[in-house]
Write an enzyme that holds these catalytic residues in place. Sequence first.
Site, PDB file in Angstrom:
ATOM      1  N   ASP A  56      10.526  62.114  30.337  1.00 19.57           N
ATOM      2  CA  ASP A  56      10.500  61.006  31.305  1.00 19.57           C
ATOM      3  C   ASP A  56       9.102  60.415  31.381  1.00 19.57           C
ATOM      4  OD1 ASP A  56      11.000  59.639  34.084  1.00 19.57           O
ATOM      5  OD2 ASP A  56      12.967  60.387  33.490  1.00 19.57           O
ATOM      6  N   LYS A  73      15.972  56.156  27.998  1.00 16.34           N
ATOM      7  CA  LYS A  73      16.236  55.824  29.407  1.00 16.34           C
ATOM      8  C   LYS A  73      15.397  54.598  29.722  1.00 16.34           C
ATOM      9  CE  LYS A  73      15.547  57.875  34.034  1.00 16.34           C
ATOM     10  NZ  LYS A  73      15.062  59.096  34.705  1.00 16.34           N
ATOM     11  N   TRP A  74      16.056  53.469  29.893  1.00 12.33           N
ATOM     12  CA  TRP A  74      15.373  52.183  30.124  1.00 12.33           C
ATOM     13  C   TRP A  74      15.294  51.981  31.634  1.00 12.33           C
ATOM     14  CZ3 TRP A  74      14.870  47.716  26.464  1.00 12.33           C
ATOM     15  CH2 TRP A  74      14.446  46.547  27.089  1.00 12.33           C
ATOM     16  N   ASP A  75      14.100  52.140  32.164  1.00 12.19           N
ATOM     17  CA  ASP A  75      13.930  52.082  33.618  1.00 12.19           C
ATOM     18  C   ASP A  75      13.411  50.718  34.051  1.00 12.19           C
ATOM     19  OD1 ASP A  75      13.875  52.972  36.218  1.00 12.19           O
ATOM     20  OD2 ASP A  75      12.658  54.743  35.808  1.00 12.19           O
ATOM     21  N   ASP A 107      18.400  58.004  42.291  1.00 10.68           N
ATOM     22  CA  ASP A 107      17.318  58.996  42.293  1.00 10.68           C
ATOM     23  C   ASP A 107      17.636  60.125  43.264  1.00 10.68           C
ATOM     24  OD1 ASP A 107      15.752  57.928  40.364  1.00 10.68           O
ATOM     25  OD2 ASP A 107      14.360  56.911  41.712  1.00 10.68           O
TER      26      ASP A 107
HETATM   27  C1  GLA Z   1      12.424  56.008  38.501  1.00  6.09           C
HETATM   28  C2  GLA Z   1      13.641  56.707  37.925  1.00  6.09           C
HETATM   29  C3  GLA Z   1      13.401  58.192  37.904  1.00  6.09           C
HETATM   30  C4  GLA Z   1      12.170  58.496  37.082  1.00  6.09           C
HETATM   31  C5  GLA Z   1      10.979  57.736  37.619  1.00  6.09           C
HETATM   32  C6  GLA Z   1       9.783  57.876  36.702  1.00  6.09           C
HETATM   33  O1  GLA Z   1      12.277  56.296  39.839  1.00  6.09           O
HETATM   34  O2  GLA Z   1      14.786  56.379  38.649  1.00  6.09           O
HETATM   35  O3  GLA Z   1      14.533  58.864  37.384  1.00  6.09           O
HETATM   36  O4  GLA Z   1      12.414  58.149  35.747  1.00  6.09           O
HETATM   37  O5  GLA Z   1      11.261  56.356  37.773  1.00  6.09           O
HETATM   38  O6  GLA Z   1       8.693  57.172  37.153  1.00  6.09           O
END
Ligand code: GLA
Length: 730
Positions: free
Chosen positions: A365, A475-477, A547
């Site tokens: 992550d 995982k594209w955030d 989250d």
């Molecule tokens: C967001 C995502 C989390 C994690 C954080 C990392 O909050 O939803 O799952 O990846 O960013 O900064």
Amino acid sequence: MPISYHEQSRVFRLDTPGSTYLIALVDDEGFLAHLYYGRPIPDCDLRHLLRLEEYPAPSQRNGERLTFYDMLPTEYSGHGVGDLRESCLSVETPQGARACCLTYLSHRIFRGKPKLEGLPATFGGQDDCATLDLVCQDPALGLRVHLIYTAFDHLDAICRSVLVENVSSSARRLNRVLSACLDMDNQAFDLITLHGCWGQERMISRAPLTWGRQGTASLRGISSHQEQPFLALAEHTATQTQGQVYAANFVYSGNFLAQVELRQQNDLRLVMGIHPTDFCWNLAPGARFQAPEVVLVYSSAGLDHMSHTFHDLYRRHLIRGPYRDRPRPALINSWEATYFDFDTQRLLALGRLAAQAGIELMVLDDGWFGRRNSDDSSLGDWTVNEEKLPGGLKHLAEELNKLGLKLGLWMEPEMVSPDSDLYRAHPEYALKIPGRAPTLARNQLVLDLSQPQVRQAVYRQISAVLRSAPIDYVKWDMNRTLCDVYSSALPPQAQGELYHRYVLGVYELQERLLSDFPHLLLENCCGGGGRFDPGMLYFSPQIWTSDNTDAIDRLRIQEGTALVYPLSAMGAHVAACPSHINRRTTDFITRGRVSLPGCFGYELDLAALSPEELAAIPAQLEEYRTYGHVFRTGDYYRLASFRENHEYDAILAVTKDKSLAVIDFVQVYSRLEQRSLRLPLAGLDPARRYRCQKTGQVLSGAGWMYGGLPLPKLKGDYLSCLIVLEAVEG
Ligand code: GLA
């Protein structure tokens, strides 16, 4: 053919297995009236439903046209000439006039479904669906509008979109283009919407429809944690299994309006589309604008049938890619295990435990790039931090591969930290208004993805990272909402296009990523579940749901999510306790059961688990591999809702052939009971016989459904059980 035109009655009909939708042409001018939507009916000529004879008669209409415009149930409303309900289309001429009134021009009916240029949309071939392209015009504007409807042969879904063409010789400015309009009489409806906040997404709200305009909207530039581009009208008496429900879901990931207006005669108008606030689109002569798609679902059998229709439509006709039908790998995500505090050694230690337990993929992550040791820098600098990861991702991936694990990677391509090399070199790449300090959120700014060179600068970096190592998952955030929405690259009159251009930029980037790296499993994420919408599902078969990884809070979040979205789309992980979100401690097995229906994984430090918990993982994974597919590919039934009863939660999934059913029961609060709880089931074949794996008892489907399943007594809070029924011969 599920779509036909009936010359004599001048009616278009769209039929799905459980619904009929009728559109009538009215008067010589060819106004498009909405005639009927509901249970299947064989008739076409239902013109009496329009009550036209109650409005000024056609011969008198010139003197009293306003009443006619304002009363006619309209297929797609114009603007400014008399229909005073919510307008779908507002068009401005160079002279500043803002009016629009559409009448029929022509139509085309054909099998299949055309693509929506630049936009995600449901798809279907010749064998799946038929499409009506209903072309309307406003001769005074030189405008042509295509109302596009697709009816699916085997699903009670009608997908609608709108394409606007400027056929005049001067510019037109669109001030609003909604995608769907549905006028009908109120039938004692409740309005169902999904609201929330960060960590509490998609909470179900159901309340009687009341006078005036109500609904939901987002002006955050994303579909958002707070609101969902979904609404449903359900009869007051509608339950999971009975009653009429009309639902609409917007295949779009930006600002939206989803609204119902209940009016003077107890008639209503439902509209859905891009939110008109801060929106415009300039159409040069000959140019077109494609508005995104709305999915309409009708159910005469309650909410379960509505959910099944959305789930099947999205699983078969929206989600793409190799992972659509493939089991998703059980993963471990490093975020709640290490946050920013890791190096290759720590990750490999986690990887070793994960591999021993039978986990297949490790997701690295946030924190692997630039100088990112907290959330205040480096977004935009997508180069590996070799101090933490000597030998880079390649070395890490190779070491993980040796353990039998694949590598997945987090990234946040839409953002830039002011403390980054990218921002120092190109401050004009961020959204910001000249003369104003831009508003920070999580110490970051949003990149102006409407600019091709900005997209290119980001893509060049992230594609190089993905080429540098064997990476199987991304995982594209996206961790903030949009504000300061101004682009240094757009002229003043086009600034209103920016919100939409941003969304188109995101779609283009994700499409490019998938076509260059077709093997990738993409999981979208947005500060948890802030962009859990059908638009994103077109690109990623799974989305991080929230989250909030506390198992009990997740029950409500997943209930709201599964009302519309397939369980196969829901990222769901077993997290550490006490929960990092709310300090609650729940049973480890129950945490697994809550995650079981979704895309399963772990989000904790395996080294910090007790030996018993660590030892429980292989059995949890076995449960996921043996029964998880029933939730992700079968029909989902909500049997009991903790949100409603405040004690327990139960869902059931049954395979499409009704041979295997799995009941996932969570007892949230211990019940003082002398007798066990009896849970009526759903979805079984009443005539077949099913054996309960736990007790060996054999009963008919009818017996289990109507007599109910006696649940084992569980002593304590936060406990769960999984009950499996399998069909037996004879
Ligand atoms: C967001 C995502 C989390 C994690 C954080 C990392 O909050 O939803 O799952 O990846 O960013 O900064």
